[in-house]
Write a protein that holds these residues in place. Structure first.
Motif, mmCIF file in Angstrom:
data_model
loop_
_atom_site.group_PDB
_atom_site.id
_atom_site.type_symbol
_atom_site.label_atom_id
_atom_site.label_comp_id
_atom_site.label_asym_id
_atom_site.label_seq_id
_atom_site.Cartn_x
_atom_site.Cartn_y
_atom_site.Cartn_z
ATOM 1 N N ARG A 1 0.827 -1.208 0.000
ATOM 2 C CA ARG A 1 0.000 0.000 0.000
ATOM 3 C C ARG A 1 0.858 1.253 0.000
ATOM 4 O O ARG A 1 0.580 2.213 -0.725
ATOM 5 C CB ARG A 1 -0.925 -0.008 1.226
ATOM 6 C CG ARG A 1 -1.813 1.221 1.339
ATOM 7 C CD ARG A 1 -2.726 1.124 2.523
ATOM 8 N NE ARG A 1 -3.532 2.322 2.676
ATOM 9 C CZ ARG A 1 -4.442 2.496 3.630
ATOM 10 N NH1 ARG A 1 -4.670 1.541 4.517
ATOM 11 N NH2 ARG A 1 -5.134 3.617 3.702
ATOM 12 N N GLN A 2 1.915 1.262 0.804
ATOM 13 C CA GLN A 2 2.796 2.437 0.846
ATOM 14 C C GLN A 2 3.505 2.629 -0.483
ATOM 15 O O GLN A 2 3.663 3.763 -0.955
ATOM 16 C CB GLN A 2 3.817 2.275 1.985
ATOM 17 C CG GLN A 2 3.209 2.384 3.370
ATOM 18 C CD GLN A 2 4.202 2.015 4.455
ATOM 19 O OE1 GLN A 2 4.975 1.076 4.324
ATOM 20 N NE2 GLN A 2 4.195 2.778 5.545
ATOM 21 N N LEU A 3 3.926 1.535 -1.087
ATOM 22 C CA LEU A 3 4.573 1.643 -2.394
ATOM 23 C C LEU A 3 3.612 2.211 -3.433
ATOM 24 O O LEU A 3 3.989 3.044 -4.267
ATOM 25 C CB LEU A 3 5.084 0.267 -2.838
ATOM 26 C CG LEU A 3 6.330 -0.248 -2.110
ATOM 27 C CD1 LEU A 3 6.563 -1.712 -2.431
ATOM 28 C CD2 LEU A 3 7.557 0.574 -2.470
ATOM 29 N N ARG A 4 2.362 1.759 -3.378
ATOM 30 C CA ARG A 4 1.365 2.263 -4.321
ATOM 31 C C ARG A 4 1.169 3.772 -4.136
ATOM 32 O O ARG A 4 1.006 4.510 -5.098
ATOM 33 C CB ARG A 4 0.045 1.523 -4.111
ATOM 34 C CG ARG A 4 -1.005 1.798 -5.195
ATOM 35 C CD ARG A 4 -2.282 1.025 -4.939
ATOM 36 N NE ARG A 4 -2.033 -0.416 -4.929
ATOM 37 C CZ ARG A 4 -2.229 -1.186 -3.854
ATOM 38 N NH1 ARG A 4 -2.654 -0.659 -2.721
ATOM 39 N NH2 ARG A 4 -2.001 -2.477 -3.922
ATOM 40 N N GLU A 5 1.193 4.232 -2.881
ATOM 41 C CA GLU A 5 1.054 5.660 -2.609
ATOM 42 C C GLU A 5 2.219 6.453 -3.198
ATOM 43 O O GLU A 5 2.096 7.653 -3.460
ATOM 44 C CB GLU A 5 0.961 5.897 -1.103
ATOM 45 C CG GLU A 5 -0.346 5.405 -0.478
ATOM 46 C CD GLU A 5 -0.329 5.508 1.040
ATOM 47 O OE1 GLU A 5 0.759 5.821 1.603
ATOM 48 O OE2 GLU A 5 -1.378 5.279 1.660
ATOM 49 N N HIS A 6 3.357 5.783 -3.380
ATOM 50 C CA HIS A 6 4.536 6.437 -3.952
ATOM 51 C C HIS A 6 4.693 6.141 -5.440
ATOM 52 O O HIS A 6 5.766 6.353 -6.020
ATOM 53 C CB HIS A 6 5.790 6.011 -3.185
ATOM 54 C CG HIS A 6 5.863 6.565 -1.798
ATOM 55 N ND1 HIS A 6 5.367 5.891 -0.705
ATOM 56 C CD2 HIS A 6 6.348 7.749 -1.330
ATOM 57 C CE1 HIS A 6 5.555 6.617 0.380
ATOM 58 N NE2 HIS A 6 6.150 7.740 0.038
ATOM 59 N N GLY A 7 3.641 5.631 -6.058
ATOM 60 C CA GLY A 7 3.644 5.467 -7.503
ATOM 61 C C GLY A 7 4.163 4.145 -8.009
ATOM 62 O O GLY A 7 4.424 3.995 -9.205
ATOM 63 N N VAL A 8 4.354 3.161 -7.118
ATOM 64 C CA VAL A 8 4.868 1.855 -7.535
ATOM 65 C C VAL A 8 3.730 0.843 -7.474
ATOM 66 O O VAL A 8 3.152 0.614 -6.413
ATOM 67 C CB VAL A 8 6.032 1.401 -6.628
ATOM 68 C CG1 VAL A 8 6.526 0.013 -7.056
ATOM 69 C CG2 VAL A 8 7.167 2.400 -6.673
#
Length: 342
Positions: free
Chosen positions: A26-33
Motif C-alpha cells: 500500500r505504501q509503495l502504491r502511494e509512492h507510484g509503484v
C-alpha cells in the motif's frame, strides 16, 4: 531505477532511513509503484525483496534488526480485521501492535536476552480479536487487554513485566535463562518483582516448577533491594535511626507481626508492602490488613511503602515518615510492646 532512487509522485524524505527501506504494498502504491512493479523488482537477484507477505525490503541482502522489527509491525498492521469486522489499529501507524517477548527484552537492553539479530522469531502482541497467522519470522501473542506500549528507539514495545511473561511462556525448558531474565529485571531496576509475579500469574505460568523456583529467587531479590532502598531513604533524608527488622509482641502475649523499621519512642512502624498488584483483597485483609489494624488499635502508626515508591519517590516517602514521627508528640501514648530481633 536503484533502491535509492526516489519514488514518485510522493518522495520519501519525510520518512526515516529505516522506514524508507521497508514499505508495504500500500505504501509503495502511494509512492507510484504498482504491485506488479514491486513484484518484478523483488524477484531473485533483483534490487528489492519481499521480506514478509505484502512487505518489501528496498535493498538486497539480509535485513537489519531494525528492518525486521519494522517489517513485523507493518505486516501486522496491514493484515486482517478484528472479529467484529473493524479495521485494526487506533490511528497509530502500527495499530495497537507492539513487540514483546525476547525481542522486547533485547530492546529494553537486557544483557541476558539473546541479541535481536540472533532471534529466529519476533513476537508481536496483538488484541485477541485480530485474525492473524504467524508467518516467516513473525509470531503472534494475543491478549484480551493490551498494556500501553513503551517506545524504545521509536518502536512500540511491551512493558518489561509483560514482555517477561510472554518470553517465559515460550521458554518451556530453559530454567537457567528464565531465572537470569527475572533476576535482571529486578536487580537492574527495570520493574518491581511484584509486577513480574502479577504478569506471570495472569499468564498462568506459576504452575511450572522452573518458573516457581525462579519466582522464589526473584521475590527474595526484590525484598532485599527494597530493604536496601528503605535504609538509603531513612539515612539519606536524615531521619532518626530506627530499630531494623524487628518483631513486635504484647508482653506475655502473642506476636503482633514483624515490621521493617520501628521507632520505639514515637511508636511508628514502617512496613514494605510486597503484595503483587491486584492480589486478592481478602488475602490482604486476612493478613497484612489485620496486622496493621491490630497495631493501630494499640496506638502504633504503621506507614506502608511499596518497592516502587521507594525506587521512584523516596523523598516523598521520607516526608510521610517524618510527618508520622512529628505527629507522635500529639497522640496518646501507645500501648507497651516488646521489641525483638526478627
Amino acid at each position: 531505477m536503484s533502491h535509492n532512487t526516489p519514488l514518485s509522485p510522493r518522495p520519501l524524505h519525510h520518512l526515516s532511513d529505516v522506514q524508507r527501506r521497508v514499505l508495504t504494498i500500500r505504501q509503495l502504491r502511494e509512492h507510484g509503484v504498482t504491485a506488479s512493479v514491486a513484484a518484478e523488482r523483488s524477484r531473485a537477484g533483483g534490487p528489492w525483496q519481499q521480506i514478509l507477505p505484502g512487505v518489501h525490503l528496498l535493498h538486497p541482502g539480509p535485513a537489519t534488526s531494525e528492518e525486521r522489527l519494522l517489517a513485523a509491525l507493518l505486516y501486522t498492521a496491514s493484515r486482517g480485521q478484528s472479529a467484529d469486522g473493524s479495521a485494526p489499529g487506533d490511528g497509530e501507524p502500527h495499530g495497537e501492535a507492539m513487540i514483546t517477548g525476547l525481542a522486547a527484552l533485547a530492546m529494553h537492553h537486557f544483557s541476558s536476552a539473546p541479541p535481536l539479530a540472533s532471534l529466529d522469531r519476533i513476537d508481536v502482541l496483538v488484541p485477541r480479536t485480530r485474525r492473524l497467522r504467524a508467518t516467516g519470522f513473525v509470531r503472534f501473542v494475543r491478549a484480551g487487554t493490551l498494556p500501553g506500549p513503551q517506545y524504545v528507539a521509536g518502536v512500540p514495545t511491551a512493558p518489561v513485566a509483560r514482555a517477561l511473561a510472554d518470553a517465559v511462556a515460550r521458554l518451556t525448558d530453559d530454567a537457567v535463562l528464565v531465572r537470569r531474565l527475572l533476576t535482571e529485571a529486578v536487580r537492574h531496576g527495570h520493574c518491581e518483582a511484584t509486577a513480574v509475579v502479577a504478569e506471570l500469574n495472569s499468564a498462568r505460568l506459576l504452575s511450572r516448577p522452573h518458573v516457581v523456583d525462579a519466582v522464589d529467587a526473584l521475590l527474595a531479590e526484590g525484598r532485599a533491594i527494597a530493604e536496601g532502598r528503605l535504609y538509603d531513604m531513612i539515612r539519606g533524608n536524615h531521619l532518626p535511626e530506627p530499630l531494623w527488622n524487628v518483631e513486635l509482641r504484647l508482653p506475655g502475649g502473642p506476636a503482633l507481626g514483624g515490621v521493617d523499621a520501628y521507632w520505639r519512642e514515637q511508636a511508628v512502624a514502617v512496613e514494605i508492602d510486597t503484595r503483587a498488584p491486584r492480589q486478592d483483597e481478602e488475602v490482604w485483609r486476612g493478613g497484612f490488613g489485620r496486622k496493621r489494624e491490630h497495631l493501630e488499635r494499640l496506638g502504633i502508626t504503621v506507614v506502608r511503602v511499596t518497592p516502587k515508591k521507594l525506587r521512584e519517590t523516596p523523598e516523598e516517602q521520607a516526608a510521610v515518615v517524618r510527618t508520622a514521627l512529628i505527629a507522635a508528640a500529639d497522640r496518646d501514648p501507645a500501648s507497651y510492646v516488646v521489641v525483638l530481633p526478627r
